[in-house]
Design a protein around this motif. Sequence first.
Motif, PDB file in Angstrom:
ATOM      1  N   ARG A 180      44.042  51.612  34.089  1.00  0.00           N
ATOM      2  CA  ARG A 180      45.277  52.359  34.313  1.00  0.00           C
ATOM      3  C   ARG A 180      46.260  51.478  35.089  1.00  0.00           C
ATOM      4  NH1 ARG A 180      46.397  58.002  35.254  1.00  0.00           N
ATOM      5  NH2 ARG A 180      44.178  58.416  35.430  1.00  0.00           N
TER       6      ARG A 180
ATOM      7  N   GLN B  95      48.886  50.428  40.706  1.00  0.00           N
ATOM      8  CA  GLN B  95      50.186  51.072  40.563  1.00  0.00           C
ATOM      9  C   GLN B  95      51.184  50.197  39.820  1.00  0.00           C
ATOM     10  OE1 GLN B  95      50.967  54.199  41.252  1.00  0.00           O
ATOM     11  NE2 GLN B  95      48.861  54.547  41.920  1.00  0.00           N
TER      12      GLN B  95
ATOM     13  N   GLN C 163      51.117  54.855  35.162  1.00  0.00           N
ATOM     14  CA  GLN C 163      50.709  56.073  34.480  1.00  0.00           C
ATOM     15  C   GLN C 163      50.252  55.811  33.048  1.00  0.00           C
ATOM     16  OE1 GLN C 163      50.460  58.957  36.107  1.00  0.00           O
ATOM     17  NE2 GLN C 163      51.208  57.894  37.932  1.00  0.00           N
TER      18      GLN C 163
END
Length: 594
Positions: free
Chosen positions: A322, A459, A325
């Motif tokens: 990931r 992130q 998102q």
Amino acid sequence: MSATARGTAVSSQNLLRPALRGLLLGWVWLAALWGASQFLMRLPAWGWLLAVVLLAALPAWGLWLAFMLRKKVLRFQFAPHGLIGRWLSGGWWPACKALLLALLLCSTTLWQAWFLAAWEWALLALAVPLYLLLAWCLQSRLTREFSMPAFAWAWSQRVARALLVILLGSLWLYGMARSQDFGRELTEAMEPAALDAAIARIRSAPSGLVRWGLDSLLALQVAGAAAADLPQMPALRLLLLALFGPVGVLLCLGALMQGGTGDRAIWLQAAPPTGGRSISPLLALVGVLVLGILVQTTASLDGLARNHESPLALQRLPECERIGQQLYRLGTLDATRQQALQALGQMQGAQALCQDMTEVERQLNVAVERYLDWYFSLGAEWGRIFSLLTGDVGQFLQNKLTETLGATSGLEHWMRVMQKQAETSGAALSLAQQRIDDTLARHHLALNASQCIVRAQVQQLPALDLLGDARQRLTASAVAGTGAGAFAAVVAGKAMAKTSMKAASKVLAKAAAKQSLSKAGAAAAGAAVGSVVPGIGTAAGAITGAVAGVIIGVGVDWAALYAEEMLTRDAMRADLRAALGEQLQILGQAMGCR
């Protein structure tokens, strides 16, 4: 005690013994079902068949009794020796139906038992006494309404089974509907890693029939995650779950309790009129044949199931990473990092430039010494005095420093090579950015978080951070489009902001003003003295005095400069070299040298 009261007491006592026997058999059967569900993933085909047959014995017996009593009601309409009467009096066909139905119910119940949560097992344990209580209440009131106690027993069992499915089944479905995950672990709301582990366990089962059954039920429970081609409507899914879950299990439990409460009196009234010891050998032979057929059929079906994958089998969840998102294939982070490091390696490939930087720095230090030599000279002093009259002293000093540094030997050539390397580095960064974007596009997964196992999560892409830092350093260094003059101007501007250089500019401005007045005063004084000296003419004496005054002023200037050099040269050298080293360090970092 009246005859009616004694009859009621005897009837209640006769109903209590089958109820206690049914309670014990019901709980033992549930314990056996729980044990079989715990070992379900390790059972071979014959082990699974043995477990199903053992579990189906009591339900088959109860179903056979109910089928026989129903045939007995139908047989009363026909002559005992007629074709229809003889057909309805036999027990073979009801036995086949009871056995097949019991095997089907127990098979689905055993598969469903692998998914049951703890609260569902507690509900099943509560269902046994509830069923017996309903059946006892109904039979005690229906006995007087029927010609035979067996018919009252059959109807009470039928109504009790329906009430159990309605009451307890509704409570069961309500508990499932109130919870997003149906109160179970293996549902669409489960963690992807747990779902993948469940699929792996099902795949490892040695029995193909076990795999097919569990695959179907698991697909039914997680179909909301679009993992299988099943109805997505919540109401329809709940209906399917009810049929293969609570309703099916409770129907199987009802057949079990029916067999557990069916005693000898019920059997004597339901048995066919030709029953007896004369058919016992035939029953044994038929039983052996049926068992052989079941074993052979199970082996054949299990072999087919092992060789062919179930159409409802869920695939193992892919591993993914990931980034923000979005989800990407496993290895995307490493691939993009390698591409970024490759681009940074191209930026760090100019080893010759890095080695030449030491020589350039040495030459620039020599230029600094030349500038300081000029700074503490009489020509520089008089230039500062002149600049005070015509402009800014600080700008005059900065221009001279820029000129001196710009004339450094080898600096212009080194800066041209550095500029070419900067262009190459910028192109490498742009190419790496494009390659990283292509890699992300190829590795992107159009899935949600429940459809893959996230092995790494960040992130922001680290490779883009590496490239961004390198591009920021390259831009901040202002290498592209610069030369030796621009480099010298930047260094001079930073040097003039240093503490010693600022102080020198302010002191020089004041000192130059004083010295210009003192030089004029010294010349005037010398001229006055020379004009009154005897033996020399007034005009010649004035000239001689003025020259003497100038010589005296120059001597004073030289002495003052020498004293100032002793006091401030080291500090000025340190500040100039610091400004020079700071700019070289920025260039080196931008090009990957330092």
